[in-house]
Write a protein that holds these residues in place. Structure first.
Motif, short mmCIF file in Angstrom:
data_model
loop_
_atom_site.label_atom_id
_atom_site.label_comp_id
_atom_site.label_asym_id
_atom_site.label_seq_id
_atom_site.Cartn_x
_atom_site.Cartn_y
_atom_site.Cartn_z
N PHE A 67 -44.54 40.79 39.24
CA PHE A 67 -45.46 41.39 38.47
C PHE A 67 -46.12 40.39 37.34
O PHE A 67 -45.72 40.42 36.25
CB PHE A 67 -45.24 42.74 37.83
CG PHE A 67 -44.67 43.70 38.86
CD1 PHE A 67 -45.58 44.69 39.45
CD2 PHE A 67 -43.33 43.84 39.48
CE1 PHE A 67 -45.12 45.84 40.36
CE2 PHE A 67 -43.05 44.67 40.27
CZ PHE A 67 -43.80 45.67 40.61
N SER A 126 -50.43 39.32 32.37
CA SER A 126 -51.83 38.81 32.00
C SER A 126 -52.18 39.01 30.33
O SER A 126 -51.17 39.52 29.67
CB SER A 126 -52.85 39.37 32.85
OG SER A 126 -53.95 38.41 32.67
N LYS A 179 -54.59 31.54 30.42
CA LYS A 179 -55.33 32.57 30.65
C LYS A 179 -56.28 33.01 29.57
O LYS A 179 -57.44 33.28 29.93
CB LYS A 179 -54.50 33.72 31.11
CG LYS A 179 -53.57 33.55 32.33
CD LYS A 179 -53.07 34.95 32.86
CE LYS A 179 -52.44 34.53 34.28
NZ LYS A 179 -51.87 35.87 34.72
N GLN A 216 -51.48 31.68 39.77
CA GLN A 216 -52.70 32.36 39.79
C GLN A 216 -54.06 31.33 39.49
O GLN A 216 -54.97 31.71 40.21
CB GLN A 216 -52.99 33.36 38.73
CG GLN A 216 -52.09 34.52 39.17
CD GLN A 216 -50.79 34.65 38.59
OE1 GLN A 216 -50.63 34.33 37.37
NE2 GLN A 216 -49.62 34.96 39.19
N GLN A 276 -60.38 35.60 38.42
CA GLN A 276 -58.90 35.73 38.78
C GLN A 276 -58.30 36.56 37.51
O GLN A 276 -57.64 37.65 37.71
CB GLN A 276 -58.16 34.63 38.92
CG GLN A 276 -56.87 34.95 39.75
CD GLN A 276 -55.63 35.65 39.18
OE1 GLN A 276 -55.62 35.70 37.72
NE2 GLN A 276 -54.99 36.62 39.88
N GLN A 291 -60.06 40.07 36.60
CA GLN A 291 -59.86 41.18 37.64
C GLN A 291 -58.39 41.42 37.45
O GLN A 291 -57.79 42.52 38.00
CB GLN A 291 -60.28 40.62 38.78
CG GLN A 291 -61.37 40.40 39.30
CD GLN A 291 -61.63 40.01 40.68
OE1 GLN A 291 -60.75 39.57 41.53
NE2 GLN A 291 -63.00 39.93 41.21
N ASN A 292 -57.65 40.68 36.75
CA ASN A 292 -56.01 41.08 36.62
C ASN A 292 -55.67 40.97 35.05
O ASN A 292 -55.12 39.81 34.83
CB ASN A 292 -55.21 40.08 37.48
CG ASN A 292 -55.55 40.23 38.95
OD1 ASN A 292 -55.01 41.10 39.67
ND2 ASN A 292 -56.44 39.23 39.63
N ASP A 293 -56.15 41.89 34.36
CA ASP A 293 -55.68 42.00 33.13
C ASP A 293 -54.33 42.57 32.51
O ASP A 293 -53.77 42.92 33.70
CB ASP A 293 -56.86 42.54 32.18
CG ASP A 293 -56.99 44.26 32.21
OD1 ASP A 293 -56.47 44.57 33.25
OD2 ASP A 293 -57.95 44.74 31.82
N ARG A 333 -53.95 46.11 33.87
CA ARG A 333 -53.64 46.50 35.18
C ARG A 333 -52.18 45.97 35.50
O ARG A 333 -51.45 46.64 36.47
CB ARG A 333 -54.67 45.34 36.04
CG ARG A 333 -54.27 45.53 37.72
CD ARG A 333 -55.41 44.75 38.35
NE ARG A 333 -55.28 45.12 39.85
CZ ARG A 333 -56.30 44.43 40.80
NH1 ARG A 333 -57.19 43.74 40.41
NH2 ARG A 333 -55.62 44.62 42.08
N TRP A 334 -51.68 44.96 34.88
CA TRP A 334 -50.20 44.50 34.97
C TRP A 334 -49.19 45.91 34.72
O TRP A 334 -48.40 45.99 35.66
CB TRP A 334 -49.85 43.51 34.21
CG TRP A 334 -48.40 43.19 33.82
CD1 TRP A 334 -47.60 42.50 34.74
CD2 TRP A 334 -47.62 43.42 32.90
NE1 TRP A 334 -46.07 42.43 34.15
CE2 TRP A 334 -46.30 43.29 33.03
CE3 TRP A 334 -47.97 44.21 31.50
CZ2 TRP A 334 -45.25 43.42 32.03
CZ3 TRP A 334 -46.75 44.59 30.76
CH2 TRP A 334 -45.61 43.86 30.90
N ASN A 375 -49.55 48.48 37.58
CA ASN A 375 -48.88 48.14 38.77
C ASN A 375 -47.42 48.53 38.46
O ASN A 375 -47.03 48.94 39.75
CB ASN A 375 -49.33 46.65 38.87
CG ASN A 375 -50.76 46.55 39.60
OD1 ASN A 375 -51.51 47.48 39.84
ND2 ASN A 375 -51.31 45.34 39.45
#
Length: 487
Positions: free
Chosen positions: A250, A253, A397, A421, A461, A464-466, A469-470, A473
């Motif tokens: 996982f 971010s 990032k 990523q 990338q 969309q995957n902050d 969201r981590w 998930n």
């Protein structure tokens, strides 16, 4: 101090359960103590983990268990913002043995591919077990029946198993923020099986990269003897209880919204221009931002940059390097030696190549607020992330998120988790000094159109995957496994 006295024993003492449905357990609490006009208060710590989990805390009736940062002191549990905080006390001896010793002089170098040699001391291990037990007991005292407990990072790898034995009703997650080493390196640890069994107490064990999860599962097969099928481990306890523990990646971010909003603020944009002026308006500004840690490859970066100046490929009139190296573990001997080495190298390069109007390296041994960091990101044409080994590296990032106009270039170590990523970065093996020099030149000389194409893809990338969201998930995956589920 904003402290509301309470005792974990008061929480539903009649049934043995606490009051909170969601518990985070980490080495440090998500707050820092501040003093102003003789008054003490607490301030929320910066960092992605706090940002990701604070909203979950508010929605799920959450509590956070961790050390408050001062040894030899007990602090009552208290509320801050929307979080209930339970400080776990540590003595000065435990800080030395559990934290500086086993966590950061045994596990940290071992998990980072033995870049520095790990030390193995039984007294450190004994303290590590003792402190992990204290954290586990604190978490168990706060958790309501059937609560979710999320344990964070390498300092607390024994806590999941301790919790499972004491509170089999819990859903238990663990996330390892640093790399997990290959079997051949992990094998050196005298307490390797105890660490593996400790982690397997969790229903879900999260790692930054798929390779980290694979390394862990290989170690499970070799040293614990449990049945492993794909990413699932069939655990059989000494009490005859069978359950499934899963290991998955996982990648963590950043708080994208915070970085992008700051990058558009007029005062921060103006500050970025001021930084370039203070450097003498060079054609190219390069930037490195790291903790002063031997895993970050700072020495390799400085060597490559110094050789570019020596070759005449770069000049101080055309290029300037800003190196932020925030203080880290300064009581540990290896870190003191690293600081001397880095500062000696900076001094030699600047002494050789500086002019009255230009400097080769602006070295900053400070920590900076996020506003200044974003200004530095905006000022830099090229970001240098040359870690020798890194679980993720969120600086990479953050730089990408800050480049809202899709300019700039990122030189990124293939040994940082972020390389999985950010494939459009200029990827490099930092041990290869000639390759690192070429990568720096490629980034500096990259055509604008190509640089913008790469940055646009990397920003997509990251956006969309902050970090929110981590966390979603991970927690969603954790809910898919029931505690004590029969295999």
């Amino acid at each position: 101090m904003n402290a509301a006295a309470a005792d974990p024993a008061d929480n539903n003492a009649t049934d043995g359960y606490g009051d909170f449905d969601f518990i985070v357990v980490s080495n440090r609490l998500p707050v820092d103590r501040v003093k102003s006009d003789g008054e003490e208060s607490w301030r929320r710590s910066p960092g992605g983990l706090v940002t990701a989990l604070a909203p979950v805390m508010g929605k799920a009736d959450g509590a956070w268990v961790g050390w408050h940062g001062a040894p030899d002191e007990e602090v009552d549990q208290f509320d801050h913002d929307n979080m209930h905080l339970l400080p776990v006390p540590l003595s000065s001896s435990e800080v030395e043995l559990y934290y500086e010793g086993f966590s950061n002089a045994t596990l940290w170098p071992l998990y980072h591919d033995v870049i520095a040699p790990p030390e193995f001391h039984r007294t450190w291990w004994d303290s590590y077990r003792t402190v992990n037990r204290r954290f586990a007991d604190a978490a168990a005292s706060m958790a309501a029946k059937g609560a979710t407990v999320w344990v964070q990072d390498y300092q607390l790898q024994l806590v999941p198993q301790m919790l499972r034995k004491d509170r089999p009703d819990l859903k238990i997650g663990f996330f390892n923020h640093i790399p997990f080493p290959p079997l051949e390196i992990f094998a050196q640890l005298p307490w390797r099986r105890a660490i593996i069994e400790g982690l397997l107490g969790a229903d879900l064990i999260g790692f930054q990269r798929p390779s980290d999860a694979s390394n862990f599962l290989r170690c499970v097969r070799r040293f614990a003897g449990h049945t492993v099928r794909q990413q699932q481990v069939q655990v059989q306890t000494e009490e005859g209880i069978s359950y499934v523990s899963r290991a998955e990646s996982f990648p963590i971010s950043i708080d994208v919204d915070q970085i992008t909003e700051l990058a558009k603020r007029e005062d921060i944009v103006e500050r970025s221009k001021q930084i370039r002026r203070e450097l003498g308006d060079p054609k190219t500004v390069l930037l490195g931002v790291d903790r002063l840690d031997y895993t970050k490859g700072i020495s390799h970066r400085l060597k490559a940059y110094g050789e570019l100046l020596e070759d005449g490929t770069l000049t101080v009139e055309d290029a300037s390097l800003i190196q932020v190296a925030s203080p880290s573990r300064e009581r540990v001997e290896q870190y003191r030696l690293l600081r001397e080495e880095v500062e000696g190298t900076v001094g030699r390069i600047n002494g050789t190549y500086d002019t009255m109007g230009s400097t080769a390296i602006r070295y900053l041994h400070h920590s900076y607020p996020v506003e200044e960091m974003v200004a530095l990101y905006l000022a830099a044409d090229v970001m240098l992330v040359t870690a020798l080994r890194d679980g993720m590296n969120l600086v990479a990032k953050e730089y990408v998120a800050a480049r809202t106009n899709n300019t700039g270039a990122l030189v990124l170590s293939e040994f940082a988790g972020a390389a999985d990523q950010l494939r459009q970065a200029v990827l490099v093996n930092p041990h290869d000094i000639d390759g690192l020099k070429s990568a720096v030149l490629d980034a500096i000389n990259m055509p604008d159109r190509e640089a913008q194409r790469r940055m646009r893809l990397m920003r997509r990338q990251v956006l969309q995957n902050d970090v929110e969201r981590w966390s979603k998930n991970f927690l969603n995956a954790l809910q898919q496994t029931e505690p004590g589920e029969e295999g």
